[in-house]
Write a protein that holds these residues in place. Structure first.
Motif, mmCIF file in Angstrom:
data_model
loop_
_atom_site.group_PDB
_atom_site.id
_atom_site.type_symbol
_atom_site.label_atom_id
_atom_site.label_comp_id
_atom_site.label_asym_id
_atom_site.label_seq_id
_atom_site.Cartn_x
_atom_site.Cartn_y
_atom_site.Cartn_z
ATOM 1 N N THR A 140 0.651 -1.190 0.078
ATOM 2 C CA THR A 140 0.034 0.023 -0.091
ATOM 3 C C THR A 140 0.888 1.195 0.060
ATOM 4 O O THR A 140 0.564 2.182 -0.673
ATOM 5 C CB THR A 140 -0.904 0.023 1.440
ATOM 6 O OG1 THR A 140 -1.859 -1.125 1.158
ATOM 7 C CG2 THR A 140 -1.714 1.215 1.082
ATOM 8 N N LEU A 141 1.781 1.337 1.042
ATOM 9 C CA LEU A 141 2.635 2.281 0.959
ATOM 10 C C LEU A 141 3.615 2.656 -0.330
ATOM 11 O O LEU A 141 3.858 3.663 -0.734
ATOM 12 C CB LEU A 141 3.502 2.594 2.367
ATOM 13 C CG LEU A 141 2.721 2.406 3.437
ATOM 14 C CD1 LEU A 141 3.857 2.317 4.878
ATOM 15 C CD2 LEU A 141 2.255 3.762 3.684
ATOM 16 N N THR A 142 3.952 1.509 -0.646
ATOM 17 C CA THR A 142 4.946 1.679 -1.967
ATOM 18 C C THR A 142 4.186 1.993 -3.359
ATOM 19 O O THR A 142 4.710 2.883 -3.881
ATOM 20 C CB THR A 142 5.684 0.296 -2.351
ATOM 21 O OG1 THR A 142 6.318 -0.092 -1.019
ATOM 22 C CG2 THR A 142 6.458 0.383 -3.379
ATOM 23 N N VAL A 143 2.999 1.394 -3.411
ATOM 24 C CA VAL A 143 2.221 1.705 -4.502
ATOM 25 C C VAL A 143 1.962 3.324 -4.319
ATOM 26 O O VAL A 143 1.761 4.185 -5.290
ATOM 27 C CB VAL A 143 1.197 0.772 -4.589
ATOM 28 C CG1 VAL A 143 0.088 1.278 -5.737
ATOM 29 C CG2 VAL A 143 1.360 -0.537 -5.172
ATOM 30 N N GLY A 144 1.225 3.500 -3.165
ATOM 31 C CA GLY A 144 1.096 5.287 -2.860
ATOM 32 C C GLY A 144 2.205 5.965 -3.089
ATOM 33 O O GLY A 144 2.007 7.090 -3.756
ATOM 34 N N ASP A 145 3.353 5.713 -2.730
ATOM 35 C CA ASP A 145 4.479 6.653 -2.984
ATOM 36 C C ASP A 145 4.769 6.769 -4.442
ATOM 37 O O ASP A 145 5.012 7.724 -4.965
ATOM 38 C CB ASP A 145 5.716 5.937 -2.087
ATOM 39 C CG ASP A 145 7.030 6.798 -2.439
ATOM 40 O OD1 ASP A 145 6.917 7.821 -2.631
ATOM 41 O OD2 ASP A 145 7.922 6.197 -2.433
ATOM 42 N N GLY A 146 4.601 5.502 -5.237
ATOM 43 C CA GLY A 146 4.822 5.503 -6.786
ATOM 44 C C GLY A 146 3.786 6.072 -7.450
ATOM 45 O O GLY A 146 4.237 6.990 -8.296
ATOM 46 N N LEU A 147 2.672 6.233 -6.989
ATOM 47 C CA LEU A 147 1.730 6.943 -7.725
ATOM 48 C C LEU A 147 1.682 8.308 -7.480
ATOM 49 O O LEU A 147 1.610 9.266 -8.205
ATOM 50 C CB LEU A 147 0.073 6.749 -7.256
ATOM 51 C CG LEU A 147 0.080 5.090 -7.778
ATOM 52 C CD1 LEU A 147 -1.531 4.749 -6.985
ATOM 53 C CD2 LEU A 147 -0.271 5.248 -9.190
ATOM 54 N N VAL A 148 2.235 8.716 -5.974
ATOM 55 C CA VAL A 148 2.138 10.152 -5.969
ATOM 56 C C VAL A 148 3.427 10.846 -6.840
ATOM 57 O O VAL A 148 3.356 12.048 -7.045
ATOM 58 C CB VAL A 148 2.699 10.352 -4.459
ATOM 59 C CG1 VAL A 148 3.096 11.966 -4.229
ATOM 60 C CG2 VAL A 148 1.525 9.941 -3.437
ATOM 61 N N SER A 149 4.511 9.859 -7.077
ATOM 62 C CA SER A 149 5.725 10.301 -7.970
ATOM 63 C C SER A 149 5.276 10.469 -9.385
ATOM 64 O O SER A 149 5.635 11.088 -10.213
ATOM 65 C CB SER A 149 6.737 9.669 -7.488
ATOM 66 O OG SER A 149 7.224 9.648 -6.179
ATOM 67 N N GLN A 150 4.634 9.301 -9.725
ATOM 68 C CA GLN A 150 4.435 9.082 -11.129
ATOM 69 C C GLN A 150 3.500 9.852 -11.911
ATOM 70 O O GLN A 150 3.469 9.801 -13.087
ATOM 71 C CB GLN A 150 4.306 7.512 -11.486
ATOM 72 C CG GLN A 150 5.698 6.602 -11.173
ATOM 73 C CD GLN A 150 6.692 7.147 -11.906
ATOM 74 O OE1 GLN A 150 6.808 7.296 -13.048
ATOM 75 N NE2 GLN A 150 7.941 7.234 -11.098
ATOM 76 N N ILE A 151 2.317 10.030 -11.074
ATOM 77 C CA ILE A 151 1.305 10.722 -11.693
ATOM 78 C C ILE A 151 1.675 12.508 -12.037
ATOM 79 O O ILE A 151 1.548 12.719 -13.190
ATOM 80 C CB ILE A 151 -0.184 10.822 -10.716
ATOM 81 C CG1 ILE A 151 -0.627 9.639 -10.760
ATOM 82 C CG2 ILE A 151 -0.969 11.902 -11.095
ATOM 83 C CD1 ILE A 151 -1.516 9.552 -9.931
ATOM 84 N N PRO A 152 2.585 13.055 -11.156
ATOM 85 C CA PRO A 152 3.051 14.196 -11.472
ATOM 86 C C PRO A 152 4.097 14.122 -12.641
ATOM 87 O O PRO A 152 4.119 14.680 -13.834
ATOM 88 C CB PRO A 152 3.858 14.917 -10.413
ATOM 89 C CG PRO A 152 3.174 14.281 -9.228
ATOM 90 C CD PRO A 152 2.631 12.945 -9.603
ATOM 91 N N ALA A 153 4.902 13.052 -12.837
ATOM 92 C CA ALA A 153 5.878 12.633 -13.693
ATOM 93 C C ALA A 153 5.149 12.266 -15.054
ATOM 94 O O ALA A 153 5.660 12.668 -16.236
ATOM 95 C CB ALA A 153 6.500 11.413 -13.351
ATOM 96 N N LEU A 154 3.990 11.672 -14.951
ATOM 97 C CA LEU A 154 3.016 11.551 -16.374
ATOM 98 C C LEU A 154 2.629 12.797 -16.920
ATOM 99 O O LEU A 154 2.542 12.904 -18.284
ATOM 100 C CB LEU A 154 2.094 10.668 -15.802
ATOM 101 C CG LEU A 154 0.776 10.237 -16.822
ATOM 102 C CD1 LEU A 154 1.530 9.404 -17.974
ATOM 103 C CD2 LEU A 154 -0.315 9.469 -16.435
ATOM 104 N N MET A 155 2.225 13.991 -15.981
ATOM 105 C CA MET A 155 1.798 15.122 -16.311
ATOM 106 C C MET A 155 2.800 15.771 -16.989
ATOM 107 O O MET A 155 2.503 16.532 -17.993
ATOM 108 C CB MET A 155 1.150 16.014 -15.424
ATOM 109 C CG MET A 155 -0.164 15.290 -14.865
ATOM 110 S SD MET A 155 -1.221 16.454 -13.493
ATOM 111 C CE MET A 155 -0.272 16.073 -12.006
ATOM 112 N N ILE A 156 4.016 15.975 -16.320
ATOM 113 C CA ILE A 156 5.207 16.574 -17.109
ATOM 114 C C ILE A 156 5.697 15.869 -18.208
ATOM 115 O O ILE A 156 5.875 16.581 -19.456
ATOM 116 C CB ILE A 156 6.216 16.672 -16.056
ATOM 117 C CG1 ILE A 156 5.951 17.484 -14.828
ATOM 118 C CG2 ILE A 156 7.494 17.228 -16.534
ATOM 119 C CD1 ILE A 156 6.834 17.670 -13.727
#
Length: 676
Positions: free
Chosen positions: A223-239
């Motif tokens: 849960t924590l790892t996927v949450g951490d990955g999403l918090v990082s990768q969603i902004p990365a996806l937008m950029i």
């Protein structure tokens, strides 16, 4: 430094510090929220820019945001593995996506990373690479286009500099984007590796350090790892998406939203009607009718609205154009522009327009550029811009050349024909339309394409219509080159010399001579077709003799004598100079007839004596031309200037030199003598 500069500098330093120093949960939540906000800001800005250079800091911003995400990754990883907690933002993201199923959440995370890495980032990287390559390859062509527009008078010097600066910045931007896109690619790879390490290390730490069972450890750290990955990768996806939008923004003058609406739903209503018809058909033949009928009706309505808007826009354009025309006529500055007199103009009838239109294969603009280069090399003067204009009052194939707004020469072409001239050695007759070659006044004929090869075999000189115009224009400019040299042009030449010889320029100007006096000396040289490229020698001569006399005619003679090596090279072949000389009695008569005044000197001779001198000169010149020799008159130095002025009553083409202007090693052979 401004306050904003300080904030940015502190922010970049803080990104590095976050990697080293641990932060608590509350600060991490704020920074993660800030990361999402910045990514959203960049994405929206990329959609609303008019062109790529409007967002020129984007490559640097990519590096900064990538470093920011990685520093947050490191901080969140440190917190997850050390405390089993990473703040409410990461935990909320993980719980929302996973929904109690760690496997599904992990797969969704992997899909997001794969989409970003293989689709968006990979494509943006390729587009940036190709854009950089083609932008750099296109630079020479764009520079030449700017030079052509500048020479034809379509743009001013200031506009040319701005366009050159834009091209340079565009090349720099796409080159930077080519490298900056690698940051996003590396960030996606780092996100996958960090996620795998977090899960593996989390399982081990959860069971060994936190006394959790395998299932509890799996649930918590996934849960924590996927949450951490999403918090990082969603902004990365937008950029990453913003990167793709920026590098694919080509050939547009407005933002993305406006382009999409205008290009999809503004110009082709028939396309909407076709789509509506296909959707109705698919709904009738068996596909779910409700969604297809709704969409078909929507596209039908869009098509009807588009047709009404197009009709209204046409009516508005007609009204607007008429109003604009009326307003333009009323503006006083439109009258002011009519007062300007162009230095050189080439006007032509509508039949010659294809020769000047590059879209129709015409190369007249390129030839104008080459004319300016040729004259700069031959005479050392920067020719003013040559204005090309069509004139419906001329005959279709007629052209005329103006100097300072006054017509000085004209000519007429036969389109799809070639001009054939006999250089004196041609053998055989060819059929064609008799004419006079406009540049030198030689007899010539217009011949067809089929006769061209035959004429060349006979020894005729054959040229195409663009060559006729460019040769004629070149000769007219050379004959009037002294009138085209203004004080501002002299200032430019002197400033160019001052870069390497500041002491020389400072000595001459303004203590010895003014810009206007130097201009008169240079004009005198150009009037007799002598190059002024060697400005250093010219200024050194003026520095030596300018304090002795202010008579610009005498200073010109001193400069000519200092340029003796150049003059000898220009007129002497095979180390022998064949000339017409003056009788000593005639030279003495001319010297005795020179009157000095405060404004200069002039020759005072009786008209009958002048006529006798010119008759004798004409007879001797005919002897030279009859044997194929160039008519050159050689005189004493003090006589040269005044005798040259006498010869101009017959023609300006006579070359009059003094003994001091010829290298002592040259053998002089007199073929005639002018006597009273």
């Amino acid at each position: 430094m401004k306050f904003g500069d300080i904030v940015v500098a502190i922010g970049i330093i803080a990104i590095i510090i976050i990697i080293i120093i641990p932060v608590n949960e509350n600060i991490l939540d704020i920074l993660l929220s800030l990361n999402i906000s910045l990514a959203l800001l960049i994405l929206l800005l990329s959609m609303y820019i008019d062109n790529a250079l409007s967002f020129s800091i984007f490559p640097s911003l990519l590096l900064i945001t990538t470093m920011f995400r990685l520093s947050l990754n490191i901080s969140s990883t440190r917190m997850i593995l050390s405390k089993g907690d990473a703040g409410s933002v990461i935990e909320t993201f993980g719980g929302f996506v996973i929904q109690g199923n760690p496997v599904v959440g992990f797969i969704i995370f992997l899909i997001i990373v794969i989409i970003q890495f293989l689709v968006i980032t990979k494509g943006s990287e390729r587009v940036a690479e190709v854009a950089a390559r083609f932008t750099l390859d296109a630079m020479p062509g764009k520079q030449m286009a700017i030079d052509a527009d500048l020479n034809s008078g379509l743009i001013t010097d200031i506009e040319a500099r701005e366009r050159r600066s834009f091209i340079q910045r565009e090349a720099d931007f796409y080159g930077s984007m080519d490298g900056a896109s690698k940051f996003v690619k590396g960030d996606a790879i780092a996100g996958i590796i960090i996620t795998v390490l977090n899960i593996v290390a989390g399982f081990a730490i959860g069971m060994l350090t936190l006394d959790l069972t395998l299932v509890e450890s799996l649930a918590k750290f996934t849960t924590l790892t996927v949450g951490d990955g999403l918090v990082s990768q969603i902004p990365a996806l937008m950029i990453s998406t913003a990167t793709g939008i920026v590098v694919t923004r080509a050939a547009s003058d407005s933002n993305l939203g406006t382009d999409i609406i205008n290009q999809l739903f503004s110009t082709h209503p028939r396309v909407m009607f076709l789509i509506a018809g296909v959707l109705y058909f698919l709904g009738i033949v068996g596909l779910p009718p409700v969604p297809f009928f709704i969409l078909a009706t929507t596209f039908l309505w869009i098509g009807v609205v588009m047709m009404k808007n197009i009709k209204k826009s046409k009516e508005v354009d007609v009204d607007t154009d008429s109003e604009v025309d009326k307003e333009e006529i009323r503006k006083p500055e439109n009258v002011r522009s009519l007062l300007k007199v162009e230095d050189i103009e080439l006007e032509f009838g509508y039949g010659i327009i294809p020769l000047a239109d590059s879209n129709q294969g015409g190369d007249l603009l390129d030839r104008v550029v080459m004319i300016r280069r040729q004259i700069a090399l031959e005479l050392g003067i920067i020719v003013p811009m040559i204005r090309l204009r069509d004139n419906i009052q001329l005959n279709p194939n007629q052209y005329l050349i103006k100097i300072k707004g006054v017509e000085v020469s004209t000519g007429e072409l036969m389109f799809d024909h070639y001009l054939a001239m006999n250089p004196g050695t041609a053998n055989g007759e060819i059929d064609g339309v008799d004419t006079i070659e406009p540049a030198f006044g030689l007899p010539a004929k217009w011949i067809t394409e089929e006769q061209r090869e035959k004429a060349e075999i006979f020894g005729y000189t054959v040229v195409d219509p663009p060559s006729v115009i460019s040769t004629h224009l070149t000769e007219v400019i050379k004959r009037n080159i002294d009138e085209l040299l203004g004080r501002q042009d002299v200032k430019v030449l002197i400033d160019n010399i001052k870069e390497e010889h500041p002491a020389l320029v400072d000595e001459v100007i303004p203590s010895v001579m003014t810009i206007g006096e130097i201009q008169k000396v240079l004009s005198n040289l150009l009037k007799e077709q002598l190059s002024i490229r060697d400005m250093v020698t010219i200024l050194e001569t003026l520095a030596d003799y300018g304090a002795v006399t202010k008579d610009t005619d005498m200073l010109t003679e001193y400069v000519r004598q200092r340029l003796s090596r150049y003059i000898t090279k220009k007129y002497v072949e095979s180390n022998m100079l064949k000339v017409v000389t003056l009788d000593s009695e005639l030279e003495q008569l001319i010297m005795d007839s020179i009157n000095q005044t405060n404004t200069g000197s002039y020759l005072s001779l009786e008209p009958t004596l002048v006529q006798q001198i010119l008759n004798s000169l004409s007879k001797n010149v005919q002897k030279l031309t009859s044997i194929g020799e160039q008519p050159i008159i050689l005189t004493a130095p003090i006589v040269r200037l005044y005798f040259k002025r006498l010869t101009e009553q017959i023609t300006s083409d006579f070359i009059v030199l003094s003994y001091n202007e010829i290298d002592p090693t040259i053998e002089i052979k007199s073929l005639g003598m002018v006597k009273l």
